[in-house]
Design an enzyme around this catalytic site. Sequence first.
Site, PDB file in Angstrom:
ATOM      1  N   HIS A 139       0.853  -1.195   0.000  1.00 27.92           N
ATOM      2  CA  HIS A 139       0.000   0.000   0.000  1.00 27.92           C
ATOM      3  C   HIS A 139       0.885   1.241   0.000  1.00 27.92           C
ATOM      4  O   HIS A 139       1.921   1.304   0.667  1.00 27.92           O
ATOM      5  CB  HIS A 139      -0.996  -0.017   1.165  1.00 27.92           C
ATOM      6  CG  HIS A 139      -0.481   0.292   2.522  1.00 27.92           C
ATOM      7  ND1 HIS A 139      -0.391   1.589   3.012  1.00 27.92           N
ATOM      8  CD2 HIS A 139      -0.070  -0.504   3.535  1.00 27.92           C
ATOM      9  CE1 HIS A 139       0.044   1.571   4.258  1.00 27.92           C
ATOM     10  NE2 HIS A 139       0.260   0.308   4.593  1.00 27.92           N
ATOM     11  N   ASP A 151       5.664   2.986   7.243  1.00 27.84           N
ATOM     12  CA  ASP A 151       4.310   2.509   6.967  1.00 27.84           C
ATOM     13  C   ASP A 151       3.607   3.425   5.977  1.00 27.84           C
ATOM     14  O   ASP A 151       2.980   4.389   6.366  1.00 27.84           O
ATOM     15  CB  ASP A 151       3.524   2.448   8.285  1.00 27.84           C
ATOM     16  CG  ASP A 151       2.138   1.845   8.120  1.00 27.84           C
ATOM     17  OD1 ASP A 151       1.877   1.226   7.082  1.00 27.84           O
ATOM     18  OD2 ASP A 151       1.321   2.009   9.045  1.00 27.84           O
ATOM     19  N   GLU A 185      -5.460   1.961   1.970  1.00 30.41           N
ATOM     20  CA  GLU A 185      -5.312   0.800   2.850  1.00 30.41           C
ATOM     21  C   GLU A 185      -5.595   1.180   4.283  1.00 30.41           C
ATOM     22  O   GLU A 185      -6.214   0.411   5.041  1.00 30.41           O
ATOM     23  CB  GLU A 185      -3.892   0.231   2.716  1.00 30.41           C
ATOM     24  CG  GLU A 185      -3.657  -1.081   3.474  1.00 30.41           C
ATOM     25  CD  GLU A 185      -3.160  -0.906   4.903  1.00 30.41           C
ATOM     26  OE1 GLU A 185      -3.001  -1.909   5.612  1.00 30.41           O
ATOM     27  OE2 GLU A 185      -2.932   0.256   5.334  1.00 30.41           O
ATOM     28  N   GLU A 186      -5.140   2.368   4.663  1.00 27.51           N
ATOM     29  CA  GLU A 186      -5.278   2.799   6.045  1.00 27.51           C
ATOM     30  C   GLU A 186      -6.736   3.039   6.443  1.00 27.51           C
ATOM     31  O   GLU A 186      -7.051   3.139   7.626  1.00 27.51           O
ATOM     32  CB  GLU A 186      -4.457   4.072   6.295  1.00 27.51           C
ATOM     33  CG  GLU A 186      -2.952   3.902   6.116  1.00 27.51           C
ATOM     34  CD  GLU A 186      -2.294   3.047   7.191  1.00 27.51           C
ATOM     35  OE1 GLU A 186      -3.030   2.527   8.066  1.00 27.51           O
ATOM     36  OE2 GLU A 186      -1.066   2.886   7.158  1.00 27.51           O
ATOM     37  N   ASP A 214       4.315  -4.849   3.722  1.00 29.03           N
ATOM     38  CA  ASP A 214       3.787  -3.740   4.504  1.00 29.03           C
ATOM     39  C   ASP A 214       4.652  -3.585   5.748  1.00 29.03           C
ATOM     40  O   ASP A 214       4.670  -4.461   6.613  1.00 29.03           O
ATOM     41  CB  ASP A 214       2.335  -4.041   4.897  1.00 29.03           C
ATOM     42  CG  ASP A 214       1.630  -2.854   5.523  1.00 29.03           C
ATOM     43  OD1 ASP A 214       2.304  -1.848   5.809  1.00 29.03           O
ATOM     44  OD2 ASP A 214       0.410  -2.942   5.732  1.00 29.03           O
ATOM     45  N   HIS A 301       2.184   4.938  12.887  1.00 32.07           N
ATOM     46  CA  HIS A 301       1.049   5.860  12.727  1.00 32.07           C
ATOM     47  C   HIS A 301       1.272   7.192  13.456  1.00 32.07           C
ATOM     48  O   HIS A 301       0.311   7.802  13.942  1.00 32.07           O
ATOM     49  CB  HIS A 301      -0.259   5.222  13.188  1.00 32.07           C
ATOM     50  CG  HIS A 301      -0.831   4.266  12.190  1.00 32.07           C
ATOM     51  ND1 HIS A 301      -2.075   3.694  12.319  1.00 32.07           N
ATOM     52  CD2 HIS A 301      -0.325   3.778  11.031  1.00 32.07           C
ATOM     53  CE1 HIS A 301      -2.313   2.898  11.283  1.00 32.07           C
ATOM     54  NE2 HIS A 301      -1.254   2.928  10.493  1.00 32.07           N
TER      55      HIS A 301
END
Length: 452
Positions: A139, A151, A185-186, A214, A301
């Site tokens: 992603h 990420d 994706e998130e 990922d 994140h």
Amino acid sequence: MSLSVPRRPAVLAVAALAVGSLVGAAAPAALAAPSAIAAPTAIAAPSAGTAAPTPPDIPVANVKAHLQQFSTIAANNGGNRAHGRAGYKASVDYVKAQLDAAGFTTTLQTFTSSGATGYNLIADWPGGDPNSVLMAGAHLDGVTSGPGINDNGSGSAALLENALAVSRAGLQPTKHLRFGWWGAEELGLIGSKYYVNNLPAAERSKLSGYLNFDMVASLNAGYFVYDDDPAIEQTFKNYFSGIGVPTEIETEGDGRSDHASFKNVGIPVGGLFTGASRTKTAAQAQKWGGTAGQAFDRCYHSSCDTLASVNDTALDRNSDAIAYALWNLGAGTPVPPGQSFENTADVNIPDSPAAAVSSPITVSGVAGNAPATTKVDVNIVHTYRGDLVVDLVAPDGTVYNLHNRSGGSADNLVQTYTVNASSEVANGVWNLRVKDAAAQDIGYINSWKITF
């Protein structure tokens, strides 16, 4: 990687996906980057039985140059590369320009989520068996709180550099190679779900496997391998064993990244992961290095998911592992399907603590024993597959466990398993046995098939 969901979650309102179109428009001018190598003019398939070519050493400096581009893109576009933001579209344009220059056929697939247009980028390498497609994906979007370099800039950059390495090598795979960079994706695997759901059944059946990457450069890295498909899993394990790096089975991201979209429709999947918010144990620190008692990725994140949060060693090893898998799995000689037997009668699965139920298939006309690669295709409709224990029972009563309460809160179990049943006589009555091992959920065996 998207956030996990609790067991038996309430239904979430998800924005409807508009029917996207496949467009081949040229990408806008990209940022400066490592020079792409033009593809050779002709790609021929190798003859049957040819050994897989030697995988290249992927230059980690090239992978980091792509990460620098993603970092610059985020800095120039509000600090992130999230779905619906300018930074995401600029990331897509950058990757597409690299692939176009390297001789790939690229396709931009659009969809709508949360009121914004999303993009999947698909890249096909010319040649290979069009009926046996090996796909690899990552992603490309991040969260709004930061640039998303581990990420999932790390997986996207490693995959991009591997695609460019395919071009530089003029690779002539037996299988057709396809690469994908997913949007949104998130927000819940939106882009990859859209891609899979809009693939006609005939095209889905051509996918021999999907590899997912990922978060492959977590600062306090672990080395985790997906255990979904035995052949793909073993390929990655072979690479890491060859460089003396122990691995563990990946569990933190199970069902939380784009491989789930493919796995849920029965496509074999595998992949690599270096850990997110879970804490590294003392035993893991002893065998991998790093710091026990800290998260694998303390910037997961967060705004600190920057170039400074990347583990160069993990990025280098995983980039090379991707090449090892592409070169070896892509060169596999297609094996004609064997004789298949199927039971399509529905069998209700009562809620726990009721006894297990079975769906029988009578096999006849197959000479000798079952093969070491006996395929079992399972299609079970159930509201919580994490309750299910699924076994293949051979005619002599030998039990081969296929599924043991994994998959968390996801619905249904649509999966292909490979079983070494070479000690079993093929002819006789085979049973798919299913037990609901926990209360609250129900379902039924929709169908199953065994192929010798």
